[in-house]
Design an enzyme around this catalytic site. Sequence first.
Site, PDB file in Angstrom:
ATOM      1  N   ASP A   8       0.870  -1.177   0.000  1.00 55.27           N
ATOM      2  CA  ASP A   8       0.000   0.000   0.000  1.00 55.27           C
ATOM      3  C   ASP A   8       0.911   1.232   0.000  1.00 55.27           C
ATOM      4  OD1 ASP A   8       0.876   0.340   2.605  1.00 55.27           O
ATOM      5  OD2 ASP A   8      -1.121   0.406   3.505  1.00 55.27           O
ATOM      6  N   HIS A   9       0.318   2.408   0.197  1.00 57.06           N
ATOM      7  CA  HIS A   9       1.113   3.643   0.158  1.00 57.06           C
ATOM      8  C   HIS A   9       2.219   3.640   1.207  1.00 57.06           C
ATOM      9  CE1 HIS A   9      -2.349   4.024   2.839  1.00 57.06           C
ATOM     10  NE2 HIS A   9      -1.649   4.884   3.545  1.00 57.06           N
ATOM     11  N   GLY A  67       2.346  -0.335   6.179  1.00 57.33           N
ATOM     12  CA  GLY A  67       3.048   0.418   7.215  1.00 57.33           C
ATOM     13  C   GLY A  67       3.575  -0.493   8.310  1.00 57.33           C
ATOM     14  N   THR A  68       2.718  -1.393   8.770  1.00 61.43           N
ATOM     15  CA  THR A  68       3.085  -2.301   9.859  1.00 61.43           C
ATOM     16  C   THR A  68       3.296  -3.741   9.401  1.00 61.43           C
ATOM     17  OG1 THR A  68       0.770  -2.820  10.241  1.00 61.43           O
ATOM     18  CG2 THR A  68       1.698  -0.973  11.515  1.00 61.43           C
ATOM     19  N   GLY A  69       2.729  -4.111   8.277  1.00 57.44           N
ATOM     20  CA  GLY A  69       2.704  -5.509   7.821  1.00 57.44           C
ATOM     21  C   GLY A  69       1.540  -6.283   8.417  1.00 57.44           C
ATOM     22  N   ILE A  70       0.890  -5.697   9.401  1.00 57.17           N
ATOM     23  CA  ILE A  70      -0.160  -6.425  10.134  1.00 57.17           C
ATOM     24  C   ILE A  70      -1.427  -6.577   9.288  1.00 57.17           C
ATOM     25  CG2 ILE A  70      -1.656  -6.415  12.168  1.00 57.17           C
ATOM     26  CD1 ILE A  70       0.622  -4.857  13.621  1.00 57.17           C
ATOM     27  N   GLY A  71      -1.895  -5.469   8.731  1.00 58.64           N
ATOM     28  CA  GLY A  71      -3.105  -5.538   7.899  1.00 58.64           C
ATOM     29  C   GLY A  71      -2.912  -6.477   6.723  1.00 58.64           C
ATOM     30  N   MET A  72      -1.751  -6.400   6.090  1.00 60.84           N
ATOM     31  CA  MET A  72      -1.465  -7.274   4.948  1.00 60.84           C
ATOM     32  C   MET A  72      -1.495  -8.740   5.369  1.00 60.84           C
ATOM     33  SD  MET A  72      -1.104  -5.659   2.139  1.00 60.84           S
ATOM     34  CE  MET A  72      -0.379  -4.310   1.182  1.00 60.84           C
ATOM     35  N   HIS A  99       9.618 -24.251   9.046  1.00 62.24           N
ATOM     36  CA  HIS A  99       8.605 -24.897   9.885  1.00 62.24           C
ATOM     37  C   HIS A  99       7.187 -24.769   9.329  1.00 62.24           C
ATOM     38  CE1 HIS A  99      11.079 -25.032  13.863  1.00 62.24           C
ATOM     39  NE2 HIS A  99      11.877 -25.115  12.807  1.00 62.24           N
ATOM     40  N   ARG A 134       6.777 -33.824  11.047  1.00 61.32           N
ATOM     41  CA  ARG A 134       6.010 -33.115  12.086  1.00 61.32           C
ATOM     42  C   ARG A 134       5.518 -31.754  11.591  1.00 61.32           C
ATOM     43  NH1 ARG A 134      11.260 -31.948  13.274  1.00 61.32           N
ATOM     44  NH2 ARG A 134      11.765 -30.008  14.331  1.00 61.32           N
TER      45      ARG A 134
HETATM   46  C1  RB5 Z   1      -1.995   2.767   6.414  1.00 61.32           C
HETATM   47  O1  RB5 Z   1      -1.971   4.011   7.053  1.00 61.32           O
HETATM   48  C2  RB5 Z   1      -1.721   1.657   7.401  1.00 61.32           C
HETATM   49  O2  RB5 Z   1      -2.844   1.456   8.189  1.00 61.32           O
HETATM   50  C3  RB5 Z   1      -1.316   0.406   6.676  1.00 61.32           C
HETATM   51  O3  RB5 Z   1      -0.171   0.661   5.916  1.00 61.32           O
HETATM   52  C4  RB5 Z   1      -0.990  -0.806   7.512  1.00 61.32           C
HETATM   53  O4  RB5 Z   1      -0.078  -0.503   8.514  1.00 61.32           O
HETATM   54  C5  RB5 Z   1      -2.128  -1.604   7.990  1.00 61.32           C
HETATM   55  O5  RB5 Z   1      -1.985  -2.613   8.670  1.00 61.32           O
END
Ligand code: RB5
Length: 143
Positions: A8-9, A67-72, A99, A134
């Site tokens: 993303d951006h 930004g965080t990798g979490i949303g992705m 693993h 395993r």
């Molecule tokens: C965008 O501002 C941010 O929310 C996105 O890049 C990401 O971190 C979501 O998990």
Amino acid sequence: MKLVIGCDHGGFELKQEIIKHLSSRADLEIVDKGCDSTASVDYPVYAKAVAEAVAAKEADLGILICGTGIGMSMCANKVEGVRAALCHDVFSAKATKEHNNANVLCMGARVIGPGLACLIVDTFLDTPFSNDERHIRRINMFS
Ligand code: RB5
């Protein structure tokens, strides 16, 4: 090896760094699913495009950067057949290939710098699955 990449951006600049870093590798074909600038976009769109390409076996592995990798990673793991791993260190990148047979690497561009991110990418691409019974059993338990 065919690699599909998206961002993303928040991840656009790091994605460009990674593509540049990987450009010297003759063993890689890279498909870039966007986005194409730092203009604000919605990360689920790009997570879905990369995850679906990996699930459909159009690519061997995927990389997703926000930004965080979490949303992705949350989005990619909704796609059946995808095992997305959020990694911000080299140990985790190696372990998740060995693993979990992870097929998508997620990273946060606001969390780590390009030097470490490129090392993580190299480790992710170059570490094979262990093929241990395993680990196969455990992957089958959640697949
Ligand atoms: C965008 O501002 C941010 O929310 C996105 O890049 C990401 O971190 C979501 O998990």
